[in-house]
Design a protein around this motif. Sequence first.
Motif, PDB file in Angstrom:
ATOM      1  N   PHE A   1      22.460  23.521 -23.123  1.00  0.00           N
ATOM      2  CA  PHE A   1      23.354  24.482 -22.486  1.00  0.00           C
ATOM      3  C   PHE A   1      23.564  25.665 -23.429  1.00  0.00           C
ATOM      4  O   PHE A   1      24.225  25.555 -24.457  1.00  0.00           O
ATOM      5  CB  PHE A   1      24.691  23.803 -22.176  1.00  0.00           C
TER       6      PHE A   1
ATOM      7  N   GLU B   1      28.606  18.739 -14.754  1.00  0.00           N
ATOM      8  CA  GLU B   1      28.996  17.454 -15.370  1.00  0.00           C
ATOM      9  C   GLU B   1      28.838  16.309 -14.365  1.00  0.00           C
ATOM     10  O   GLU B   1      28.374  15.223 -14.704  1.00  0.00           O
ATOM     11  CB  GLU B   1      30.434  17.525 -15.874  1.00  0.00           C
TER      12      GLU B   1
ATOM     13  N   TYR C   1      21.112  18.064 -20.816  1.00  0.00           N
ATOM     14  CA  TYR C   1      21.183  19.524 -20.746  1.00  0.00           C
ATOM     15  C   TYR C   1      21.027  20.143 -22.126  1.00  0.00           C
ATOM     16  O   TYR C   1      21.609  19.647 -23.099  1.00  0.00           O
ATOM     17  CB  TYR C   1      22.557  19.991 -20.244  1.00  0.00           C
TER      18      TYR C   1
ATOM     19  N   SER D   1      29.748  20.277 -23.872  1.00  0.00           N
ATOM     20  CA  SER D   1      28.767  19.738 -24.827  1.00  0.00           C
ATOM     21  C   SER D   1      29.209  18.451 -25.513  1.00  0.00           C
ATOM     22  O   SER D   1      30.386  18.254 -25.800  1.00  0.00           O
ATOM     23  CB  SER D   1      28.480  20.777 -25.908  1.00  0.00           C
TER      24      SER D   1
ATOM     25  N   GLN E   1      25.222  15.496 -13.973  1.00  0.00           N
ATOM     26  CA  GLN E   1      24.722  14.791 -15.153  1.00  0.00           C
ATOM     27  C   GLN E   1      25.049  13.299 -15.057  1.00  0.00           C
ATOM     28  O   GLN E   1      24.198  12.449 -15.329  1.00  0.00           O
ATOM     29  CB  GLN E   1      25.364  15.384 -16.405  1.00  0.00           C
TER      30      GLN E   1
ATOM     31  N   GLU F   1      22.557  13.510 -22.618  1.00  0.00           N
ATOM     32  CA  GLU F   1      23.552  14.267 -23.396  1.00  0.00           C
ATOM     33  C   GLU F   1      23.458  15.765 -23.110  1.00  0.00           C
ATOM     34  O   GLU F   1      22.476  16.252 -22.553  1.00  0.00           O
ATOM     35  CB  GLU F   1      23.395  14.011 -24.905  1.00  0.00           C
ATOM     36  N   THR F   2      24.497  16.480 -23.528  1.00  0.00           N
ATOM     37  CA  THR F   2      24.463  17.943 -23.465  1.00  0.00           C
ATOM     38  C   THR F   2      24.519  18.494 -24.884  1.00  0.00           C
ATOM     39  O   THR F   2      25.465  18.218 -25.622  1.00  0.00           O
ATOM     40  CB  THR F   2      25.665  18.493 -22.665  1.00  0.00           C
TER      41      THR F   2
END
Length: 343
Positions: free
Chosen positions: A212, A200, A210, A224, A203, A43-44
């Motif tokens: 961020f 992205e 991340y 996100s 990822q 996930e971000t």
Amino acid sequence: MAEVVLEARDIVKHYPIKTGVLRRTTGWVKAVDGVSFDLHKGETLGIVGESGCGKSTLGRMLMRLEEPTSGSLQFDGVDMYAQSTSDMRRLRRDIQIVFQDPYTSLNPRKTVGDIVGEPFDIHPDVVPKQGRRQRVQELLDLVGLNPEHINRYPHQFSGGQRQRIGIARGIALNPKVLICDEPVSALDVSVQAQVVNLMEKLQDELGLAYVFIAHDLSVVRHISDRVGVMYLGKLAELGEEDEVYTRPTHPYTQALLSAVPVPDPVLRGKREQIVLEGDVPSPANPPTGCRFHTRCWKAQDRCTTEEPGLTMRGDGVAEHLSACHFAEARAVVETTDMSDHSG
Ligand code: SF4
């Protein structure tokens, strides 16, 4: 939800203020003052806030580039703050960082091959010496650079390309977590979108998680899954990106979002801008009670003495964490997403 890779609990970083000839400690700058969150695999988590809110210090603490004053940080079940220096070196294979400024974070005297291959000097067991050049070229290809440019120097690349070099170095050791500290803020808007799109893609391909960190709300929204809003060393609000951006519950988030430019004149007319009075107080002397009370238009007596915890403040409309005694969802006029700049 995916498993937790990074678990931060009550992370604190206070810097001493030293004065006089004897350099006595006369106070503390509370840069990060009790931050907790989970980061899940793949996930971000965006961390957003004004300059000086402590977000970059927090980012460095997540790699233990800054020693904590207190708190715990579990990576895959191991407390990073309890590890020896050599154990930390091993753990850093899995947690890497990309810095803000691609113009100063790359050594101008080193070739791209040396820069991207730097992590292999510290962790020589990851790639044998004879395979390094090929691995560096693979990494350059992965971030959209020409592998033939391995012998060039940073000044021969544009800002966006330099940040791609920084990202290639960041992913060289196949980390599980990448801390991204304002990775695109030094770049032009159109280049920002390209670099974010690359992140992205990486990822998806590599399963990276991340953190961020940025001050630009549109960039953070674009990338996100969840977002934390920081104010004076603490999280004011934390939740799913869509929740925080369309139904913010903390007055600070509501003010920040109301100030994001809206290009559409019709939408702009519908929006009510919340103007924050005064400057951000000094982290050396944060206000009592709720730290935001000196600038908050909703503040009441209770706010000056009683500090609100970051708790679930669901009202049936928005259900996420907010540090406000009087949290209530406020619909926000949709603003521009940075993908609108990507052409
Ligand atoms: Fe404003 Fe009070 Fe909420 Fe703090 S607790 S954000 S001062 S209303």
